[in-house]
Design a protein around this motif. Sequence first.
Motif, PDB file in Angstrom:
ATOM      1  N   ALA A  60      -5.491   4.675  -1.800  1.00  0.00           N
ATOM      2  CA  ALA A  60      -4.336   4.565  -0.903  1.00  0.00           C
ATOM      3  C   ALA A  60      -3.253   5.572  -1.286  1.00  0.00           C
ATOM      4  CB  ALA A  60      -3.778   3.145  -0.933  1.00  0.00           C
ATOM      5  N   GLY A  81      -2.668   8.785   1.069  1.00  0.00           N
ATOM      6  CA  GLY A  81      -1.351   8.980   1.665  1.00  0.00           C
ATOM      7  C   GLY A  81      -0.807  10.367   1.389  1.00  0.00           C
ATOM      8  N   ALA A 122       1.700   3.126   2.447  1.00  0.00           N
ATOM      9  CA  ALA A 122       0.410   3.055   1.749  1.00  0.00           C
ATOM     10  C   ALA A 122       0.515   3.635   0.344  1.00  0.00           C
ATOM     11  CB  ALA A 122      -0.658   3.801   2.549  1.00  0.00           C
TER      12      ALA A 122
END
Length: 117
Positions: free
Chosen positions: A18, A22, A40
């Motif tokens: 994540a 991102g 995120a």
Amino acid sequence: MDVLINVFVALHIIGIAALLGGFLTQMKAMGAGAARFSPAMLHGALTMLVTGVALVGLNQADDQSVNNLKIGIKLGILVVILALVYVKRDEERVDKGLFAAVGGLTMANIFIATLWT
């Protein structure tokens, strides 16, 4: 205990995915100076922190050796990442250098985790 450790390893990898995902999705925007920290990225860093601490505790409880220097360095890098993302999370634009630093520190943490044996 091994199953529980493996579950937390999987959650730790989801957190790093994540955070890094991102960052990678904002690379084009970073070139234009319009990158921002996504939720995120914050949640990924928090997931990494919680699961990382849990992994250290579970490994020590299972009488496995833990490299405290490696874990300390990884924790320090993660705290810096988390602080930067948390403080700048509401800004519409983040400075290129700051955004690149978070990506670089994230990749450094990945390389420390995988290459330091």
